[in-house]
Write an enzyme that holds these catalytic residues in place. Sequence first.
Site, PDB file in Angstrom:
ATOM      1  N   GLY A 116      -3.670  -3.816   4.791  1.00  0.00           N
ATOM      2  CA  GLY A 116      -5.542  -3.239   4.067  1.00  0.00           C
ATOM      3  C   GLY A 116      -6.217  -2.548   4.480  1.00  0.00           C
ATOM      4  N   GLY A 117      -7.754  -3.331   3.890  1.00  0.00           N
ATOM      5  CA  GLY A 117      -8.869  -2.928   3.944  1.00  0.00           C
ATOM      6  C   GLY A 117      -9.388  -2.324   3.454  1.00  0.00           C
ATOM      7  N   ASP A 123       7.364  -1.061   3.478  1.00  0.00           N
ATOM      8  CA  ASP A 123       5.708  -1.480   4.074  1.00  0.00           C
ATOM      9  C   ASP A 123       4.929  -2.411   2.880  1.00  0.00           C
ATOM     10  OD1 ASP A 123       2.880   1.429   3.625  1.00  0.00           O
ATOM     11  OD2 ASP A 123       3.719  -1.051   5.047  1.00  0.00           O
TER      12      ASP A 123
END
Length: 383
Positions: free
Chosen positions: A67-68, A281
């Site tokens: 993420g991010g 994922d």
Amino acid sequence: MIKIIKDVQVFSPKPLGKKDILLAHDKIVAIEKDIVLAGIYVEILDGSDKIAVPGFIDSHVHIIGGGGEGGFRTRTPELPFSDLVKGGITTVVGCLGTDGVTRNLNSLYAKAKALEEEGVTSYIYSGSYRVPIVTFTGSLLQDLILIDKVIGAGEIAISDHRSSQPTFEELKRLAADSRVGGILSGKAGIVNLHLGDGSSMLDLICEIVDKTEIPITQFLPTHINRNNKLLREAMKWVEKGGFVDFTTSTGALLEEDLQASKALKEYIEQGFEDQVTMSSDGQGSLPRFNEKKEFVGLDVGRVVSVYENFKAAVENGVALEKALKSITENPARILKLHTKGSISPGKDADILLLDKDLRIDTVIAKGKLLMKDKEILVKGTFE
Ligand code: FWO
Ligand code: ZN
């Protein structure tokens, strides 16, 4: 250290009928009728109203988080060990994603070792979204040859506004290095490719396959079910002998009719049951962007979605053996995990017992009971 699973309906994935399964330490020794051992202590597991399937392989998990894309607060959390147990995942392949800067390969390696110590089998990809690829040693070849847990490169992003926009030459050389590193180390050297929503879709890897000696089987493109156009286009890729991987985690990003279980059914009905896999994922971000490519929110992937989509596919009419292949035998063959993926003598003792409603009842990984009677017996160190 010796176990016999008595009188269980075995799907190896091939249906073998009702058998006993003999496990010694971390290996499957025999699958026969009425196995009897005398003179030594044997732990007996009653399989009479259960089916036995190989432990699931999840080839795409952000085990240290990812993420991010919406700023620092959207960096997703690392994977808790017990999520793997709940999802029947006994083999996991860890990867980095969009953020290959604050997430690094040393942490990925350490988490993979932690998961191995806690009870499952783990591997990793060198790299992240970006090309030139981030490596341990400065060379993908050396990573593959020197670092046992590295089985290939991934997740390398193409056709995505967040990719490094790799050129044909750059990706060609990466695939060549992955292939030769795999050959020299006896590993797959697979290139796990992140497919975004971009209109060029699989063009870059089709060009590599058309213009070089690199075989189509060097690649495992994932997220193929992320939109209908890609799902259609990838049919040509499998018709040429390629593999495709469907992502089972869905936030709002994947509409209902793009569920991995539905994509799996469609590709199996077209005759490609040996060329399809599903992966979660897990712990990756599922970010949403508007038409101006502005971040508007995100969900987090869940490893248990592999099991959920396997079950949904079977409930949706896919033969159990065929649905099972996509998360056991197929990834084991594609990733060259030779001791994994089937219930047969000599393979690792990674076995799930499912009840008649296909709920996970027992999880055995490397011969050790992690779940029994739907009760988790082994949790992560801090869980
Ligand atoms: C997919 C991982 C995406 C991370 O396109 O690629 O973003 O680094 O954690 N996730 N970027 C999710 C779709 C397939 C739904 C990643 C993420
Ligand atoms: Zn991805």
